[in-house]
Motif scaffolding. Structure first.
Motif, mmCIF file in Angstrom:
data_model
loop_
_atom_site.group_PDB
_atom_site.id
_atom_site.type_symbol
_atom_site.label_atom_id
_atom_site.label_comp_id
_atom_site.label_asym_id
_atom_site.label_seq_id
_atom_site.Cartn_x
_atom_site.Cartn_y
_atom_site.Cartn_z
ATOM 1 N N LYS A 17 135.927 67.567 104.740
ATOM 2 C CA LYS A 17 136.886 66.665 105.410
ATOM 3 C C LYS A 17 136.447 66.336 106.842
ATOM 4 C CE LYS A 17 140.215 69.540 104.802
ATOM 5 N NZ LYS A 17 140.017 70.743 104.071
ATOM 6 N N ASP A 36 143.328 70.846 112.681
ATOM 7 C CA ASP A 36 143.004 72.232 113.062
ATOM 8 C C ASP A 36 142.530 72.309 114.515
ATOM 9 O OD1 ASP A 36 143.714 73.511 110.746
ATOM 10 O OD2 ASP A 36 141.693 73.604 109.917
ATOM 11 N N ARG A 60 151.686 77.475 110.106
ATOM 12 C CA ARG A 60 152.196 76.314 109.359
ATOM 13 C C ARG A 60 153.171 75.496 110.219
ATOM 14 N NH1 ARG A 60 148.178 75.660 105.994
ATOM 15 N NH2 ARG A 60 147.780 77.501 104.740
ATOM 16 N N GLY A 82 143.236 72.461 104.956
ATOM 17 C CA GLY A 82 143.356 72.499 103.501
ATOM 18 C C GLY A 82 144.749 72.801 102.959
ATOM 19 N N GLY A 83 145.627 73.358 103.790
ATOM 20 C CA GLY A 83 146.962 73.683 103.289
ATOM 21 C C GLY A 83 148.034 72.711 103.760
ATOM 22 N N ARG A 120 137.629 81.137 108.071
ATOM 23 C CA ARG A 120 138.717 80.789 107.162
ATOM 24 C C ARG A 120 139.442 82.042 106.701
ATOM 25 N NH1 ARG A 120 134.624 76.504 106.266
ATOM 26 N NH2 ARG A 120 135.778 74.549 106.350
ATOM 27 N N LEU A 122 141.995 82.622 104.985
ATOM 28 C CA LEU A 122 142.494 82.698 103.612
ATOM 29 C C LEU A 122 141.395 83.025 102.600
ATOM 30 C CD1 LEU A 122 145.058 79.759 103.485
ATOM 31 C CD2 LEU A 122 145.498 82.171 103.829
ATOM 32 N N ARG A 139 147.032 74.878 94.067
ATOM 33 C CA ARG A 139 147.216 73.714 94.939
ATOM 34 C C ARG A 139 146.977 72.369 94.272
ATOM 35 N NH1 ARG A 139 144.476 75.434 100.664
ATOM 36 N NH2 ARG A 139 145.961 77.077 101.199
HETATM 37 C C1 S3P Z 1 143.633 76.355 105.454
HETATM 38 C C2 S3P Z 1 142.544 75.559 105.718
HETATM 39 C C3 S3P Z 1 141.869 75.556 107.027
HETATM 40 C C4 S3P Z 1 142.858 75.954 108.128
HETATM 41 C C5 S3P Z 1 143.514 77.261 107.808
HETATM 42 C C6 S3P Z 1 144.295 77.205 106.481
HETATM 43 C C7 S3P Z 1 144.231 76.306 104.094
HETATM 44 O O1 S3P Z 1 141.345 74.260 107.300
HETATM 45 O O2 S3P Z 1 143.816 74.952 108.310
HETATM 46 O O3 S3P Z 1 142.516 78.240 107.763
HETATM 47 O O4 S3P Z 1 145.379 76.748 103.902
HETATM 48 O O5 S3P Z 1 143.550 75.812 103.168
HETATM 49 P P1 S3P Z 1 140.027 73.636 106.588
HETATM 50 O O6 S3P Z 1 140.473 73.053 105.290
HETATM 51 O O7 S3P Z 1 139.577 72.596 107.544
HETATM 52 O O8 S3P Z 1 139.037 74.753 106.432
#
Ligand code: S3P
Length: 174
Positions: A17, A36, A60, A82-83, A120, A122, A139
């Motif tokens: 992304k 981010d 969040r 990503g979330g 990351r 997660l 997801r």
């Molecule tokens: C997350 C993705 C990360 C970041 C955080 C949580 C997610 O961003 O927002 O670590 O929940 O998938 P990227 O998708 O840019 O790595």
């Protein structure tokens, strides 16, 4: 008032992304925003530090604020975490303000792209591949619901993906 739609990239960690978003912004001549980066700058902490000291729930909340801020703008390219679109309100906001393109990749490709970086939280698991497969499964529906279009990035360069994303944007924004 007519409004130039944003180009918004969503999708799992490691689908490109940020790199694709930067390239699209350069070609379209739009400012580039990364939610981010916005969160980290505002919190004066890295994303792993935020997860560690404040926890995912507060991260969040920060992310919701970031989405709100970018959704007030027009003619920008936005890469989201990503979330971000797991929250239906975030997803609805992003869809209202622009063309939402989902970047996808296989779990193997995601593992390969994310294994060199430790930022990351997660994906810090004993078996990162299994974790990726599990999160992708959880997801998938939210990603598909949030997106206007999707582009598979597996085995492709960011330049190549950006060309396809820009074509989607231009067609949708016409
Ligand atoms: C997350 C993705 C990360 C970041 C955080 C949580 C997610 O961003 O927002 O670590 O929940 O998938 P990227 O998708 O840019 O790595």
């Amino acid at each position: 008032m007519s409004r130039i739609p944003n180009l918004i990239l969503i999708g799992f960690m490691g689908t490109g992304k940020s790199s694709v978003g930067r390239k699209c912004a350069a070609v379209l001549g739009f400012p580039y925003h990364d939610t981010d980066l916005w969160i980290a700058r505002r919190a004066r902490m890295s994303i792993p530090q935020i997860f560690e000291t404040e926890g995912e729930r507060l991260f969040r909340a920060r992310e919701r604020e970031a989405i709100l801020q970018v959704s007030r703008r027009s003619a920008i390219v936005v890469s989201t975490g990503g979330g971000a679109v797991l929250d239906p309100e975030n997803a609805a906001r992003l869809r209202e303000t622009g063309v939402v393109v989902l970047l996808t990749a296989t779990a193997e490709s995601i593992l390969e792209r994310t294994s060199h970086t430790g930022h990351r939280p997660l994906l810090k698991a004993e078996d990162p591949h299994a974790r990726i497969v599990q999160l992708l499964r959880e997801r998938e529906a939210a990603y598909c619901d949030a997106a206007h279009a999707s582009v598979d990035t597996t085995g492709r360069t960011a330049d190549d993906v950006a060309v396809e994303v820009i074509a989607i944007y231009r067609q949708a924004a016409e």
